[in-house]
Write a protein that holds these residues in place. Structure first.
Motif, PDB file in Angstrom:
ATOM      1  N   SER A   1       0.856  -1.191   0.000  1.00  0.00           N
ATOM      2  CA  SER A   1       0.000   0.000   0.000  1.00  0.00           C
ATOM      3  C   SER A   1       0.887   1.234   0.000  1.00  0.00           C
ATOM      4  N   CYS A   2       0.954   1.965   1.056  1.00  0.00           N
ATOM      5  CA  CYS A   2       1.747   3.192   1.116  1.00  0.00           C
ATOM      6  C   CYS A   2       3.235   2.841   1.166  1.00  0.00           C
ATOM      7  N   GLY A   3       4.031   3.602   0.458  1.00  0.00           N
ATOM      8  CA  GLY A   3       5.463   3.340   0.393  1.00  0.00           C
ATOM      9  C   GLY A   3       6.260   3.965   1.516  1.00  0.00           C
ATOM     10  N   ILE A   4       5.574   4.608   2.485  1.00  0.00           N
ATOM     11  CA  ILE A   4       6.252   5.282   3.587  1.00  0.00           C
ATOM     12  C   ILE A   4       5.741   4.720   4.910  1.00  0.00           C
ATOM     13  N   CYS A   5       6.653   4.479   5.845  1.00  0.00           N
ATOM     14  CA  CYS A   5       6.252   3.991   7.166  1.00  0.00           C
ATOM     15  C   CYS A   5       7.083   4.692   8.233  1.00  0.00           C
ATOM     16  N   ALA A   6       6.686   4.536   9.480  1.00  0.00           N
ATOM     17  CA  ALA A   6       7.397   5.126  10.615  1.00  0.00           C
ATOM     18  C   ALA A   6       8.052   4.009  11.417  1.00  0.00           C
ATOM     19  N   LEU A   7       9.346   4.128  11.643  1.00  0.00           N
ATOM     20  CA  LEU A   7      10.118   3.175  12.437  1.00  0.00           C
ATOM     21  C   LEU A   7      10.331   3.772  13.824  1.00  0.00           C
ATOM     22  N   PHE A   8      10.040   2.988  14.870  1.00  0.00           N
ATOM     23  CA  PHE A   8      10.225   3.486  16.233  1.00  0.00           C
ATOM     24  C   PHE A   8      10.567   2.344  17.173  1.00  0.00           C
ATOM     25  N   ASN A   9      11.111   2.704  18.329  1.00  0.00           N
ATOM     26  CA  ASN A   9      11.514   1.731  19.338  1.00  0.00           C
ATOM     27  C   ASN A   9      10.396   1.488  20.342  1.00  0.00           C
ATOM     28  N   GLU A  10      10.561   0.416  21.089  1.00  0.00           N
ATOM     29  CA  GLU A  10       9.584  -0.004  22.095  1.00  0.00           C
ATOM     30  C   GLU A  10       9.280   1.097  23.112  1.00  0.00           C
ATOM     31  N   GLU A  11      10.265   1.926  23.428  1.00  0.00           N
ATOM     32  CA  GLU A  11      10.059   2.979  24.425  1.00  0.00           C
ATOM     33  C   GLU A  11       9.010   4.001  23.993  1.00  0.00           C
ATOM     34  N   GLU A  12       8.711   4.071  22.707  1.00  0.00           N
ATOM     35  CA  GLU A  12       7.707   5.004  22.189  1.00  0.00           C
ATOM     36  C   GLU A  12       6.314   4.370  22.087  1.00  0.00           C
ATOM     37  N   LEU A  13       6.235   3.081  22.313  1.00  0.00           N
ATOM     38  CA  LEU A  13       4.990   2.340  22.064  1.00  0.00           C
ATOM     39  C   LEU A  13       3.811   2.843  22.894  1.00  0.00           C
ATOM     40  N   GLU A  14       4.017   3.119  24.159  1.00  0.00           N
ATOM     41  CA  GLU A  14       2.912   3.587  25.004  1.00  0.00           C
ATOM     42  C   GLU A  14       2.355   4.919  24.508  1.00  0.00           C
ATOM     43  N   LYS A  15       3.249   5.847  24.164  1.00  0.00           N
ATOM     44  CA  LYS A  15       2.799   7.148  23.654  1.00  0.00           C
ATOM     45  C   LYS A  15       2.048   6.974  22.331  1.00  0.00           C
ATOM     46  N   ILE A  16       2.547   6.102  21.475  1.00  0.00           N
ATOM     47  CA  ILE A  16       1.883   5.867  20.188  1.00  0.00           C
ATOM     48  C   ILE A  16       0.526   5.209  20.395  1.00  0.00           C
ATOM     49  N   ASN A  17       0.434   4.260  21.312  1.00  0.00           N
ATOM     50  CA  ASN A  17      -0.863   3.638  21.600  1.00  0.00           C
ATOM     51  C   ASN A  17      -1.865   4.659  22.120  1.00  0.00           C
ATOM     52  N   ASN A  18      -1.417   5.626  22.917  1.00  0.00           N
ATOM     53  CA  ASN A  18      -2.312   6.690  23.399  1.00  0.00           C
ATOM     54  C   ASN A  18      -2.814   7.545  22.244  1.00  0.00           C
ATOM     55  N   ILE A  19      -1.942   7.855  21.298  1.00  0.00           N
ATOM     56  CA  ILE A  19      -2.343   8.634  20.122  1.00  0.00           C
ATOM     57  C   ILE A  19      -3.374   7.854  19.308  1.00  0.00           C
ATOM     58  N   ILE A  20      -3.163   6.556  19.166  1.00  0.00           N
ATOM     59  CA  ILE A  20      -4.095   5.697  18.422  1.00  0.00           C
ATOM     60  C   ILE A  20      -5.448   5.654  19.126  1.00  0.00           C
ATOM     61  N   GLU A  21      -5.435   5.484  20.444  1.00  0.00           N
ATOM     62  CA  GLU A  21      -6.688   5.421  21.205  1.00  0.00           C
ATOM     63  C   GLU A  21      -7.488   6.713  21.086  1.00  0.00           C
ATOM     64  N   ASP A  22      -6.789   7.832  20.983  1.00  0.00           N
ATOM     65  CA  ASP A  22      -7.457   9.125  20.823  1.00  0.00           C
ATOM     66  C   ASP A  22      -7.908   9.358  19.380  1.00  0.00           C
ATOM     67  N   LYS A  23      -7.664   8.366  18.510  1.00  0.00           N
ATOM     68  CA  LYS A  23      -8.046   8.426  17.093  1.00  0.00           C
ATOM     69  C   LYS A  23      -7.470   9.652  16.395  1.00  0.00           C
ATOM     70  N   LYS A  24      -6.233   9.983  16.753  1.00  0.00           N
ATOM     71  CA  LYS A  24      -5.583  11.145  16.156  1.00  0.00           C
ATOM     72  C   LYS A  24      -4.729  10.779  14.956  1.00  0.00           C
ATOM     73  N   ILE A  25      -4.564   9.489  14.709  1.00  0.00           N
ATOM     74  CA  ILE A  25      -3.695   9.057  13.624  1.00  0.00           C
ATOM     75  C   ILE A  25      -4.379   7.914  12.873  1.00  0.00           C
ATOM     76  N   SER A  26      -4.241   7.922  11.566  1.00  0.00           N
ATOM     77  CA  SER A  26      -4.836   6.881  10.733  1.00  0.00           C
ATOM     78  C   SER A  26      -3.704   6.028  10.152  1.00  0.00           C
ATOM     79  N   PHE A  27      -3.739   4.733  10.435  1.00  0.00           N
ATOM     80  CA  PHE A  27      -2.688   3.836   9.977  1.00  0.00           C
ATOM     81  C   PHE A  27      -3.305   2.508   9.545  1.00  0.00           C
TER      82      PHE A  27
END
Length: 81
Positions: free
Chosen positions: A40-66
């Motif tokens: 699908s999209c040719g661009i992705c975001a690479l991140f470490n485990e330490e960022e996972l909680e913050k990213i999950n919070n952003i997802i739960e708030d429906k602020k990002i579409s992935f």
């Protein structure tokens, strides 16, 4: 330390996602999506485990579409979310 890749549905979602992640001070790198994962999209975001909680919070708030988040391991990629 575990690493993850967030794959987006399209380029617009990737650009918007990058903006949101940067504004939330997420330590990540935008990179080409490995072809083993998706075509699908040719661009992705690479991140470490330490960022996972913050990213999950952003997802739960429906602020990002992935499309999916994949965990990277020595065996390849497995779907995390």
């Amino acid at each position: 330390m575990k690493r993850y890749i967030m794959v987006f549905k399209n380029t617009n979602d990737a650009v918007r996602g990058e903006e949101i992640l940067k504004n939330k001070s997420i330590n990540m790198t935008m990179m080409p999506t490995p072809t083993q994962i998706t075509q699908s999209c040719g661009i992705c975001a690479l991140f470490n485990e330490e960022e996972l909680e913050k990213i999950n919070n952003i997802i739960e708030d429906k602020k990002i579409s992935f499309k999916n988040i994949y965990e990277i391991s020595s065996n390849g990629f497995s779907i995390y979310k």
